[in-house]
Design a protein around this motif. Structure first.
Motif, PDB file in Angstrom:
ATOM      1  N   VAL A  66       0.836  -1.204   0.000  1.00 20.55           N
ATOM      2  CA  VAL A  66       0.000   0.000   0.000  1.00 20.55           C
ATOM      3  C   VAL A  66       0.871   1.254   0.000  1.00 20.55           C
ATOM      4  CG1 VAL A  66      -1.615   1.349   1.410  1.00 20.55           C
ATOM      5  CG2 VAL A  66      -2.048  -1.081   0.982  1.00 20.55           C
ATOM      6  N   SER A  67       1.905   1.279   0.818  1.00 21.11           N
ATOM      7  CA  SER A  67       2.805   2.439   0.865  1.00 21.11           C
ATOM      8  C   SER A  67       3.451   2.689  -0.491  1.00 21.11           C
ATOM      9  CB  SER A  67       3.899   2.240   1.912  1.00 21.11           C
ATOM     10  OG  SER A  67       3.346   2.185   3.193  1.00 21.11           O
ATOM     11  N   THR A  68       3.917   1.632  -1.118  1.00 14.30           N
ATOM     12  CA  THR A  68       4.551   1.749  -2.427  1.00 14.30           C
ATOM     13  C   THR A  68       3.544   2.221  -3.477  1.00 14.30           C
ATOM     14  OG1 THR A  68       6.094  -0.007  -1.842  1.00 14.30           O
ATOM     15  CG2 THR A  68       5.871   0.500  -4.185  1.00 14.30           C
ATOM     16  N   ALA A  69       2.335   1.685  -3.442  1.00 16.07           N
ATOM     17  CA  ALA A  69       1.300   2.075  -4.407  1.00 16.07           C
ATOM     18  C   ALA A  69       0.943   3.548  -4.267  1.00 16.07           C
ATOM     19  CB  ALA A  69       0.056   1.208  -4.221  1.00 16.07           C
ATOM     20  N   LYS A  70       0.841   4.026  -3.047  1.00 18.54           N
ATOM     21  CA  LYS A  70       0.527   5.446  -2.821  1.00 18.54           C
ATOM     22  C   LYS A  70       1.599   6.330  -3.444  1.00 18.54           C
ATOM     23  CE  LYS A  70      -1.672   4.841   1.671  1.00 18.54           C
ATOM     24  NZ  LYS A  70      -1.548   5.210   3.090  1.00 18.54           N
ATOM     25  N   ILE A  71       2.846   5.972  -3.238  1.00 21.56           N
ATOM     26  CA  ILE A  71       3.956   6.752  -3.802  1.00 21.56           C
ATOM     27  C   ILE A  71       3.922   6.674  -5.325  1.00 21.56           C
ATOM     28  CG2 ILE A  71       6.470   6.862  -4.037  1.00 21.56           C
ATOM     29  CD1 ILE A  71       6.576   5.821  -1.071  1.00 21.56           C
ATOM     30  N   PHE A  72       3.808   5.476  -5.849  1.00 24.77           N
ATOM     31  CA  PHE A  72       3.849   5.292  -7.301  1.00 24.77           C
ATOM     32  C   PHE A  72       2.710   6.032  -7.990  1.00 24.77           C
ATOM     33  CE2 PHE A  72       2.687   3.116 -11.225  1.00 24.77           C
ATOM     34  CZ  PHE A  72       3.882   3.213 -11.908  1.00 24.77           C
ATOM     35  N   TYR A  73       1.481   5.827  -7.527  1.00 22.61           N
ATOM     36  CA  TYR A  73       0.329   6.412  -8.214  1.00 22.61           C
ATOM     37  C   TYR A  73       0.164   7.907  -7.951  1.00 22.61           C
ATOM     38  CZ  TYR A  73      -0.825   1.770  -9.793  1.00 22.61           C
ATOM     39  OH  TYR A  73      -0.770   0.538 -10.405  1.00 22.61           O
ATOM     40  N   SER A  74       0.920   8.446  -7.004  1.00 21.98           N
ATOM     41  CA  SER A  74       0.865   9.900  -6.800  1.00 21.98           C
ATOM     42  C   SER A  74       1.564  10.624  -7.945  1.00 21.98           C
ATOM     43  CB  SER A  74       1.492  10.287  -5.461  1.00 21.98           C
ATOM     44  OG  SER A  74       2.893  10.078  -5.490  1.00 21.98           O
ATOM     45  N   ASP A  75       2.569   9.998  -8.569  1.00 23.61           N
ATOM     46  CA  ASP A  75       3.282  10.597  -9.702  1.00 23.61           C
ATOM     47  C   ASP A  75       3.999   9.492 -10.482  1.00 23.61           C
ATOM     48  OD1 ASP A  75       4.572  12.203 -11.512  1.00 23.61           O
ATOM     49  OD2 ASP A  75       5.600  13.431 -10.016  1.00 23.61           O
ATOM     50  N   PRO A  76       3.237   8.679 -11.207  1.00 24.70           N
ATOM     51  CA  PRO A  76       3.840   7.515 -11.878  1.00 24.70           C
ATOM     52  C   PRO A  76       4.900   7.869 -12.909  1.00 24.70           C
ATOM     53  CG  PRO A  76       1.532   7.772 -12.497  1.00 24.70           C
ATOM     54  CD  PRO A  76       1.802   8.746 -11.401  1.00 24.70           C
ATOM     55  N   ASP A  77       4.747   8.983 -13.624  1.00 24.43           N
ATOM     56  CA  ASP A  77       5.745   9.352 -14.626  1.00 24.43           C
ATOM     57  C   ASP A  77       7.091   9.656 -13.984  1.00 24.43           C
ATOM     58  OD1 ASP A  77       4.001   8.990 -16.735  1.00 24.43           O
ATOM     59  OD2 ASP A  77       3.318  11.071 -16.706  1.00 24.43           O
ATOM     60  N   ARG A  78       7.068  10.364 -12.869  1.00 27.00           N
ATOM     61  CA  ARG A  78       8.308  10.689 -12.163  1.00 27.00           C
ATOM     62  C   ARG A  78       8.997   9.418 -11.688  1.00 27.00           C
ATOM     63  NH1 ARG A  78      10.068  11.519  -7.015  1.00 27.00           N
ATOM     64  NH2 ARG A  78       8.017  11.247  -6.097  1.00 27.00           N
ATOM     65  N   ILE A  79       8.233   8.490 -11.153  1.00 30.23           N
ATOM     66  CA  ILE A  79       8.801   7.224 -10.667  1.00 30.23           C
ATOM     67  C   ILE A  79       9.389   6.430 -11.830  1.00 30.23           C
ATOM     68  CG2 ILE A  79       8.318   5.039  -9.492  1.00 30.23           C
ATOM     69  CD1 ILE A  79       8.134   7.469  -7.641  1.00 30.23           C
ATOM     70  N   ARG A  80       8.653   6.344 -12.942  1.00 28.28           N
ATOM     71  CA  ARG A  80       9.159   5.607 -14.107  1.00 28.28           C
ATOM     72  C   ARG A  80      10.464   6.225 -14.619  1.00 28.28           C
ATOM     73  NH1 ARG A  80       3.664   5.749 -15.891  1.00 28.28           N
ATOM     74  NH2 ARG A  80       2.682   3.790 -15.398  1.00 28.28           N
ATOM     75  N   ASN A  81      10.502   7.560 -14.695  1.00 25.77           N
ATOM     76  CA  ASN A  81      11.720   8.237 -15.164  1.00 25.77           C
ATOM     77  C   ASN A  81      12.891   7.991 -14.222  1.00 25.77           C
ATOM     78  OD1 ASN A  81      10.494   9.226 -17.461  1.00 25.77           O
ATOM     79  ND2 ASN A  81       9.891  11.144 -16.501  1.00 25.77           N
ATOM     80  N   SER A  82      12.628   8.017 -12.920  1.00 28.11           N
ATOM     81  CA  SER A  82      13.686   7.749 -11.947  1.00 28.11           C
ATOM     82  C   SER A  82      14.221   6.330 -12.098  1.00 28.11           C
ATOM     83  CB  SER A  82      13.169   7.955 -10.514  1.00 28.11           C
ATOM     84  OG  SER A  82      12.850   9.296 -10.292  1.00 28.11           O
ATOM     85  N   LEU A  83      13.320   5.380 -12.253  1.00 26.48           N
ATOM     86  CA  LEU A  83      13.738   3.990 -12.438  1.00 26.48           C
ATOM     87  C   LEU A  83      14.546   3.834 -13.721  1.00 26.48           C
ATOM     88  CD1 LEU A  83      10.545   2.020 -11.367  1.00 26.48           C
ATOM     89  CD2 LEU A  83      12.762   1.998 -10.225  1.00 26.48           C
ATOM     90  N   LYS A  84      14.097   4.488 -14.777  1.00 28.68           N
ATOM     91  CA  LYS A  84      14.812   4.413 -16.048  1.00 28.68           C
ATOM     92  C   LYS A  84      16.235   4.952 -15.893  1.00 28.68           C
ATOM     93  CE  LYS A  84      14.386   5.884 -20.851  1.00 28.68           C
ATOM     94  NZ  LYS A  84      13.611   6.677 -21.810  1.00 28.68           N
ATOM     95  N   GLU A  85      16.382   6.083 -15.199  1.00 28.30           N
ATOM     96  CA  GLU A  85      17.699   6.674 -14.971  1.00 28.30           C
ATOM     97  C   GLU A  85      18.593   5.727 -14.185  1.00 28.30           C
ATOM     98  OE1 GLU A  85      17.350  10.539 -13.175  1.00 28.30           O
ATOM     99  OE2 GLU A  85      16.018  11.251 -14.761  1.00 28.30           O
ATOM    100  N   VAL A  86      18.041   5.158 -13.130  1.00 31.44           N
ATOM    101  CA  VAL A  86      18.828   4.248 -12.288  1.00 31.44           C
ATOM    102  C   VAL A  86      19.263   3.029 -13.102  1.00 31.44           C
ATOM    103  CG1 VAL A  86      18.690   2.651 -10.321  1.00 31.44           C
ATOM    104  CG2 VAL A  86      17.833   4.987 -10.102  1.00 31.44           C
ATOM    105  N   LEU A  87      18.360   2.482 -13.888  1.00 31.28           N
ATOM    106  CA  LEU A  87      18.704   1.294 -14.668  1.00 31.28           C
ATOM    107  C   LEU A  87      19.735   1.622 -15.745  1.00 31.28           C
ATOM    108  CD1 LEU A  87      15.187  -0.339 -15.028  1.00 31.28           C
ATOM    109  CD2 LEU A  87      17.083  -1.095 -13.590  1.00 31.28           C
ATOM    110  N   GLU A  88      19.666   2.786 -16.343  1.00 27.90           N
ATOM    111  CA  GLU A  88      20.650   3.168 -17.355  1.00 27.90           C
ATOM    112  C   GLU A  88      22.024   3.405 -16.748  1.00 27.90           C
ATOM    113  OE1 GLU A  88      18.936   6.479 -19.473  1.00 27.90           O
ATOM    114  OE2 GLU A  88      17.609   5.178 -20.616  1.00 27.90           O
ATOM    115  N   GLU A  89      22.054   3.945 -15.516  1.00 29.13           N
ATOM    116  CA  GLU A  89      23.329   4.195 -14.842  1.00 29.13           C
ATOM    117  C   GLU A  89      24.020   2.896 -14.456  1.00 29.13           C
ATOM    118  OE1 GLU A  89      22.589   6.740 -11.498  1.00 29.13           O
ATOM    119  OE2 GLU A  89      22.016   8.430 -12.759  1.00 29.13           O
ATOM    120  N   SER A  90      23.242   1.851 -14.233  1.00 25.76           N
ATOM    121  CA  SER A  90      23.843   0.589 -13.801  1.00 25.76           C
ATOM    122  C   SER A  90      24.382  -0.248 -14.954  1.00 25.76           C
ATOM    123  CB  SER A  90      22.827  -0.220 -12.986  1.00 25.76           C
ATOM    124  OG  SER A  90      21.760  -0.636 -13.815  1.00 25.76           O
ATOM    125  N   LYS A  91      24.204   0.225 -16.182  1.00 28.60           N
ATOM    126  CA  LYS A  91      24.693  -0.535 -17.348  1.00 28.60           C
ATOM    127  C   LYS A  91      26.178  -0.341 -17.538  1.00 28.60           C
ATOM    128  CE  LYS A  91      20.434  -0.687 -19.963  1.00 28.60           C
ATOM    129  NZ  LYS A  91      19.771  -0.301 -21.189  1.00 28.60           N
TER     130      LYS A  91
END
Length: 118
Positions: free
Chosen positions: A93-118
């Motif tokens: 529930v905590s994770t869902a609240k954070i994610f659905y409050s601004d899903p685009d921001r979360i997706r972009n952050s995840l994308k950045e993190v995954l690209e940095e780890s390559k």
């Protein structure tokens, strides 16, 4: 206020193993209808032997995409859930609240993190 209707997760899923995301979608579809109709629902986890975050993400977490936190709190309750599973549900529930409050921001952050780890 309308009387709370109790629904068994075990009966919705058809067995005691609540592990598949697809099974979680069955639960969220039912809960969504109750919330849309402003009908209180109590999800009973009686007889559920195994519960995963994948299941809970689609059963409960996804509700935060379509409904306000206030509506979910007002119309959804859970019962018969063991302490370990209750902790897992709280985390979902905590994770869902954070994610659905601004899903685009979360997706972009995840994308950045995954690209940095390559």
């Amino acid at each position: 206020m309308k009387e709370t209707i109790k629904k068994s997760v075990y009966q919705i899923v058809g067995n005691s193993l609540c592990v598949e995301a697809d099974d979680g979608l069955k639960v969220s579809a039912i809960v969504s209808e109750f919330i849309k109709n402003k009908q209180p629902i109590d999800l009973s986890f009686l007889n559920v032997q195994m519960l995963t975050s994948a299941f809970l993400n689609t059963a409960i977490g996804i509700l935060y995409r379509d409904f306000s936190e206030n509506d979910i709190k007002e119309y959804l309750s859970v019962s018969d859930i063991d302490a370990t599973d209750a902790v897992l549900l709280k985390r979902v529930v905590s994770t869902a609240k954070i994610f659905y409050s601004d899903p685009d921001r979360i997706r972009n952050s995840l994308k950045e993190v995954l690209e940095e780890s390559k």
